[in-house]
Design a protein around this motif. Structure first.
Motif, PDB file in Angstrom:
ATOM      1  N   LEU A 133       0.832  -1.203   0.000  1.00  9.55           N
ATOM      2  CA  LEU A 133       0.000   0.000   0.000  1.00  9.55           C
ATOM      3  C   LEU A 133       0.868   1.254   0.000  1.00  9.55           C
ATOM      4  CD1 LEU A 133      -2.804   1.344   0.273  1.00  9.55           C
ATOM      5  CD2 LEU A 133      -2.557   1.126   2.743  1.00  9.55           C
ATOM      6  N   LEU A 134       1.894   1.275   0.860  1.00  5.64           N
ATOM      7  CA  LEU A 134       2.784   2.428   0.913  1.00  5.64           C
ATOM      8  C   LEU A 134       3.536   2.606  -0.396  1.00  5.64           C
ATOM      9  CD1 LEU A 134       4.195   2.032   4.543  1.00  5.64           C
ATOM     10  CD2 LEU A 134       2.656   3.836   3.714  1.00  5.64           C
ATOM     11  N   ALA A 135       3.939   1.480  -1.000  1.00  3.31           N
ATOM     12  CA  ALA A 135       4.659   1.554  -2.273  1.00  3.31           C
ATOM     13  C   ALA A 135       3.765   2.141  -3.361  1.00  3.31           C
ATOM     14  CB  ALA A 135       5.159   0.170  -2.676  1.00  3.31           C
ATOM     15  N   ARG A 136       2.532   1.657  -3.459  1.00  8.47           N
ATOM     16  CA  ARG A 136       1.603   2.187  -4.472  1.00  8.47           C
ATOM     17  C   ARG A 136       1.261   3.643  -4.179  1.00  8.47           C
ATOM     18  NH1 ARG A 136      -3.676  -0.772  -6.002  1.00  8.47           N
ATOM     19  NH2 ARG A 136      -3.575   0.920  -7.554  1.00  8.47           N
ATOM     20  N   SER A 137       1.061   3.944  -2.904  1.00 10.66           N
ATOM     21  CA  SER A 137       0.753   5.312  -2.520  1.00 10.66           C
ATOM     22  C   SER A 137       1.895   6.248  -2.885  1.00 10.66           C
ATOM     23  CB  SER A 137       0.468   5.373  -1.016  1.00 10.66           C
ATOM     24  OG  SER A 137       0.216   6.685  -0.592  1.00 10.66           O
ATOM     25  N   ASP A 138       3.127   5.791  -2.651  1.00  7.32           N
ATOM     26  CA  ASP A 138       4.294   6.604  -2.981  1.00  7.32           C
ATOM     27  C   ASP A 138       4.404   6.815  -4.488  1.00  7.32           C
ATOM     28  OD1 ASP A 138       6.845   7.909  -2.186  1.00  7.32           O
ATOM     29  OD2 ASP A 138       7.709   6.306  -3.394  1.00  7.32           O
ATOM     30  N   LEU A 139       4.105   5.771  -5.266  1.00 11.14           N
ATOM     31  CA  LEU A 139       4.142   5.908  -6.724  1.00 11.14           C
ATOM     32  C   LEU A 139       3.110   6.929  -7.203  1.00 11.14           C
ATOM     33  CD1 LEU A 139       4.576   2.200  -7.918  1.00 11.14           C
ATOM     34  CD2 LEU A 139       6.223   4.070  -8.161  1.00 11.14           C
ATOM     35  N   VAL A 212      -8.327  15.908   6.063  1.00  8.94           N
ATOM     36  CA  VAL A 212      -8.394  14.446   6.121  1.00  8.94           C
ATOM     37  C   VAL A 212      -9.555  13.979   5.247  1.00  8.94           C
ATOM     38  CG1 VAL A 212      -8.727  12.453   7.635  1.00  8.94           C
ATOM     39  CG2 VAL A 212      -7.429  14.436   8.441  1.00  8.94           C
ATOM     40  N   SER A 213      -9.354  12.885   4.535  1.00 15.37           N
ATOM     41  CA  SER A 213     -10.387  12.388   3.634  1.00 15.37           C
ATOM     42  C   SER A 213     -11.628  11.963   4.413  1.00 15.37           C
ATOM     43  CB  SER A 213      -9.852  11.207   2.820  1.00 15.37           C
ATOM     44  OG  SER A 213      -9.375  10.190   3.677  1.00 15.37           O
ATOM     45  N   PHE A 214     -12.772  12.045   3.757  1.00 15.00           N
ATOM     46  CA  PHE A 214     -14.039  11.677   4.382  1.00 15.00           C
ATOM     47  C   PHE A 214     -14.941  11.070   3.314  1.00 15.00           C
ATOM     48  CE2 PHE A 214     -14.387  15.959   2.798  1.00 15.00           C
ATOM     49  CZ  PHE A 214     -15.633  15.995   2.183  1.00 15.00           C
ATOM     50  N   GLU A 246     -17.480   6.118  -5.726  1.00 18.94           N
ATOM     51  CA  GLU A 246     -17.336   4.741  -5.256  1.00 18.94           C
ATOM     52  C   GLU A 246     -17.788   3.727  -6.303  1.00 18.94           C
ATOM     53  OE1 GLU A 246     -18.095   2.513  -1.094  1.00 18.94           O
ATOM     54  OE2 GLU A 246     -19.892   3.356  -1.993  1.00 18.94           O
ATOM     55  N   HIS A 247     -19.001   3.853  -6.813  1.00 24.53           N
ATOM     56  CA  HIS A 247     -19.586   2.890  -7.750  1.00 24.53           C
ATOM     57  C   HIS A 247     -19.605   1.491  -7.133  1.00 24.53           C
ATOM     58  CE1 HIS A 247     -20.268   5.827 -10.773  1.00 24.53           C
ATOM     59  NE2 HIS A 247     -18.985   6.151 -10.873  1.00 24.53           N
ATOM     60  N   ASP A 248     -18.981   0.492  -7.793  1.00 24.88           N
ATOM     61  CA  ASP A 248     -19.152  -0.903  -7.362  1.00 24.88           C
ATOM     62  C   ASP A 248     -18.100  -1.382  -6.361  1.00 24.88           C
ATOM     63  OD1 ASP A 248     -21.301  -1.103  -9.121  1.00 24.88           O
ATOM     64  OD2 ASP A 248     -19.997  -1.672 -10.786  1.00 24.88           O
ATOM     65  N   THR A 249     -17.040  -0.621  -6.146  1.00 27.70           N
ATOM     66  CA  THR A 249     -15.940  -1.082  -5.287  1.00 27.70           C
ATOM     67  C   THR A 249     -15.797  -0.163  -4.085  1.00 27.70           C
ATOM     68  OG1 THR A 249     -14.791  -1.801  -7.292  1.00 27.70           O
ATOM     69  CG2 THR A 249     -13.515  -1.752  -5.250  1.00 27.70           C
ATOM     70  N   ALA A 250     -15.802  -0.759  -2.882  1.00 24.41           N
ATOM     71  CA  ALA A 250     -15.687   0.031  -1.652  1.00 24.41           C
ATOM     72  C   ALA A 250     -14.324   0.733  -1.594  1.00 24.41           C
ATOM     73  CB  ALA A 250     -15.871  -0.869  -0.436  1.00 24.41           C
ATOM     74  N   PHE A 251     -14.290   1.895  -0.953  1.00 21.50           N
ATOM     75  CA  PHE A 251     -13.047   2.643  -0.817  1.00 21.50           C
ATOM     76  C   PHE A 251     -12.055   1.884   0.063  1.00 21.50           C
ATOM     77  CE2 PHE A 251     -16.117   6.260  -1.463  1.00 21.50           C
ATOM     78  CZ  PHE A 251     -15.664   6.586  -2.727  1.00 21.50           C
ATOM     79  N   THR A 252     -10.784   1.977  -0.290  1.00 20.64           N
ATOM     80  CA  THR A 252      -9.717   1.304   0.440  1.00 20.64           C
ATOM     81  C   THR A 252      -8.800   2.338   1.080  1.00 20.64           C
ATOM     82  OG1 THR A 252      -8.225   1.270  -1.464  1.00 20.64           O
ATOM     83  CG2 THR A 252      -9.797  -0.568  -1.257  1.00 20.64           C
ATOM     84  N   ASP A 253      -7.850   1.835   1.892  1.00 17.38           N
ATOM     85  CA  ASP A 253      -6.850   2.723   2.482  1.00 17.38           C
ATOM     86  C   ASP A 253      -6.067   3.453   1.392  1.00 17.38           C
ATOM     87  OD1 ASP A 253      -7.478   2.147   5.086  1.00 17.38           O
ATOM     88  OD2 ASP A 253      -5.994   0.545   5.283  1.00 17.38           O
ATOM     89  N   LEU A 254      -5.802   2.754   0.283  1.00 20.60           N
ATOM     90  CA  LEU A 254      -5.066   3.387  -0.808  1.00 20.60           C
ATOM     91  C   LEU A 254      -5.836   4.579  -1.363  1.00 20.60           C
ATOM     92  CD1 LEU A 254      -2.636   3.365  -2.727  1.00 20.60           C
ATOM     93  CD2 LEU A 254      -3.952   1.865  -4.243  1.00 20.60           C
ATOM     94  N   ASP A 255      -7.145   4.421  -1.519  1.00 21.17           N
ATOM     95  CA  ASP A 255      -7.973   5.537  -2.001  1.00 21.17           C
ATOM     96  C   ASP A 255      -7.861   6.732  -1.062  1.00 21.17           C
ATOM     97  OD1 ASP A 255      -9.032   4.149  -4.248  1.00 21.17           O
ATOM     98  OD2 ASP A 255     -10.443   3.118  -2.925  1.00 21.17           O
ATOM     99  N   HIS A 256      -7.947   6.469   0.250  1.00 21.53           N
ATOM    100  CA  HIS A 256      -7.871   7.556   1.230  1.00 21.53           C
ATOM    101  C   HIS A 256      -6.514   8.257   1.153  1.00 21.53           C
ATOM    102  CE1 HIS A 256     -11.582   7.140   3.679  1.00 21.53           C
ATOM    103  NE2 HIS A 256     -11.564   5.906   3.218  1.00 21.53           N
ATOM    104  N   ARG A 257      -5.436   7.471   1.112  1.00 19.64           N
ATOM    105  CA  ARG A 257      -4.099   8.073   1.053  1.00 19.64           C
ATOM    106  C   ARG A 257      -3.904   8.837  -0.257  1.00 19.64           C
ATOM    107  NH1 ARG A 257      -0.274   6.571   4.644  1.00 19.64           N
ATOM    108  NH2 ARG A 257       1.382   6.961   3.116  1.00 19.64           N
ATOM    109  N   ALA A 258      -4.371   8.250  -1.359  1.00 26.28           N
ATOM    110  CA  ALA A 258      -4.172   8.878  -2.666  1.00 26.28           C
ATOM    111  C   ALA A 258      -4.911  10.203  -2.765  1.00 26.28           C
ATOM    112  CB  ALA A 258      -4.627   7.927  -3.775  1.00 26.28           C
TER     113      ALA A 258
END
Length: 533
Positions: A133-139, A212-214, A246-258
């Motif tokens: 997650l951190l690697a993708r977020s950093d990218l 902060v994301s909400f 959101e549509h069909d996929t729930a938000f993830t930690d990556l979405d919040h960080r991104a």
């Protein structure tokens, strides 16, 4: 940053466990695994913990079991794993019913699987997940930074987010103006403004200043899925919001960080854009000047700066020219009075909730008036008296439209009277009568343009011509057309529907008669120019 229980089950030894209750909570995030096997369970767990237990100290009474499950759920426990059947053969029916009610997952794990193996595998998976997650977020953060540093705009940032996360993304200003989206369409501005207004109404606030994301829940009117949002803050105040659908996929930690990364990069981009815009303002509101004189280059970056400055290329405006009484041109007193009038125009626009885009020359002040703003209301707010006059163009939109509006108001200067508003519409007819070829063409277009737009309207054009030549006497017109009077009435209804006005209007009848005559002159001129008899 954890993993949801369902992912934990699918990727660890817990695939040998059975989920017996609380399936609604399988999206709960597991951040740590904790083994507790004494009566004071609540005091030892924290939000996101997955509890492992043998059941040795599990309450015997049904009411106590239900109360404990409620309390653990209130403490945001991720779930409970019970080793069976050494001390407890399974969770009781009452415990399962309460877990189903609150959505707390209960799992039963075979006794011969050691807890040490469970904790090792889950913690290892969580660490791997966090690292990925951190690697993708950093990218993503690097990509956003590079995009912003390479003269990108908020639209390109939105496209990058949509590409990396497969989610519809947009940036919207505090006033509901769309600043950038992964798919910029003309209809999207209206949809985003409607969503923003409705969300602000339901949320009861326009500002989320924490940075902060909400998650914003789905809206029924207008219909829209849940959204992940984050404020774009500049110097401690919100300048915009970044949204992801959101549509069909729930938000993830990556979405919040991104999205939080995107908000930071967007803020830096807006600071840079502000600096550019301030330089433009210091040079005499170069944005509006370039729009008016037709030198504006409609690149992505310049259009974005224009949007942030408050100009919407899809909206309709009137170009306005304010001519104040200032005395001798270029004198210090004249410049001082012009500056005061510019401030007055700026204040009046703000008071009418219009973006104050104002440009001042040596003797005049130009600005944009939204078509939706009642002209009389703005004129009253200026408090002009007989100290100034105002010229107002036809409705225009887009880059070419504003330049056309600038030509309109410059042409209207000869018609200005102190204390009055002169509109393009008001002088179009007399200008056409005085031989202005462009005014004549526009007059024809505005009065009978809908009848000239399609060949199928030729019959209606002939009908209008017959009405005009007979002084709008229905019987004579029907006789000239050789049709029944009811047929003529049917055609009149169609004419009125196309023109959007009633033919009972006396001034309109005159203007239609003149427009038809102008059209004949144009046709005769074209034929003579082509050498036809």
């Amino acid at each position: 940053m954890g993993m949801d229980i369902l992912s934990v089950i699918n990727n660890t030894v817990l695939d040998q466990a059975q989920v017996v209750a609380g399936r609604a909570g399988l999206a709960n995030q597991v951040v740590w695994v904790h083994i507790v096997d004494h009566p004071d369970i609540v005091g030892w767990v924290q939000p996101g913990h997955l509890l492992l237990m043998t059941g040795y100290h599990w309450p015997k009474e049904a009411s106590a079991q239900q109360g404990l499950i409620r309390t653990l759920h209130e403490h945001k426990l991720a779930g409970i794993v019970l080793a069976v059947p050494r001390f407890l053969p399974h969770f009781s029916d009452s415990a399962r019913q309460e877990a189903d009610r609150v959505g707390l997952p209960l799992l039963e794990l075979p006794w011969d699987i050691p807890f040490s193996r469970v904790t090792e595998e889950i913690h290892s998976r969580i660490i791997q997940h966090q690292h990925a997650l951190l690697a993708r977020s950093d990218l993503i953060h690097r990509a956003l930074t590079v995009a912003a540093a390479s003269s990108g705009n908020l639209e390109s940032l939105a496209r990058l987010m949509a590409d990396k996360l497969d989610r519809d993304t947009c940036f919207i200003g505090n006033d509901g103006l769309l600043l950038g989206a992964n798919s910029m369409t003309e209809g999207r501005q209206q949809r985003e403004s409607a969503y923003f207004g409705r969300w602000r109404e339901q949320a009861g606030t326009a500002i989320r200043s924490s940075g902060v994301s909400f998650v914003a829940p789905p809206l029924e009117r207008p219909s829209h899925p849940a959204r992940l949002g984050c404020a774009v803050q500049v110097h401690g105040s919100q300048r915009a919001l970044v949204w992801m659908d959101e549509h069909d996929t729930a938000f993830t930690d990556l979405d919040h960080r991104a999205i939080e990364h995107a908000a930071v990069v967007a803020a830096l981009h807006i600071v840079h854009t502000d600096a550019l815009r301030q330089r433009e303002e210091q040079l005499g509101y170069a944005l509006l000047e370039s729009l008016l004189d037709g030198s504006f280059l409609a690149s992505e970056s310049s259009l974005e700066r224009a949007r942030i400055a408050g100009w919407d290329p899809y909206a309709s405006y009137h170009v306005a020219l304010l001519q104040p009484k200032t005395g001798s041109p270029a004198s210090p007193q004249c410049l001082e009075r012009l500056e005061q009038w510019k401030t007055r125009a700026y204040t009046a626009l703000k008071a009418c909730s219009a973006t104050p885009l104002v440009f001042m020359t040596a003797s005049q002040i130009y600005f944009l008036l939204p078509v939706s703003l009642p002209l009389n209301r703005f004129w009253r707010s200026l408090g002009v008296g007989r100290q100034a006059a105002l010229a107002v163009s036809r409705p225009v939109h887009g880059v070419e439209g504003v330049a056309k509006g600038g030509r309109d108001v410059r042409d209207l200067q000869a018609h200005l009277q102190w204390g009055e508003v002169v509109t393009f519409e008001r002088v179009l007819f007399p200008r056409a009568l005085m031989g202005d070829a462009e005014a004549r063409r526009l007059f024809i277009e505005q009065r009978i343009g809908p009848l000239l737009a399609a060949q199928k309207n030729e019959q209606l054009l002939q009908t209008l011509d017959a009405l005009s030549s007979t002084g709008f006497q229905l019987a004579k017109a029907a006789e000239q057309l050789d049709v029944h009077i009811n047929t003529l009435r049917y055609r009149i209804d169609r004419l009125q529907a196309l023109l959007g006005r009633s033919l009972d209007d006396g001034p309109l009848r005159l203007e239609l008669q003149v427009a038809l005559q102008f059209r004949r002159l144009e046709q005769n001129h074209d034929r003579s120019g082509a050498g036809q008899p």
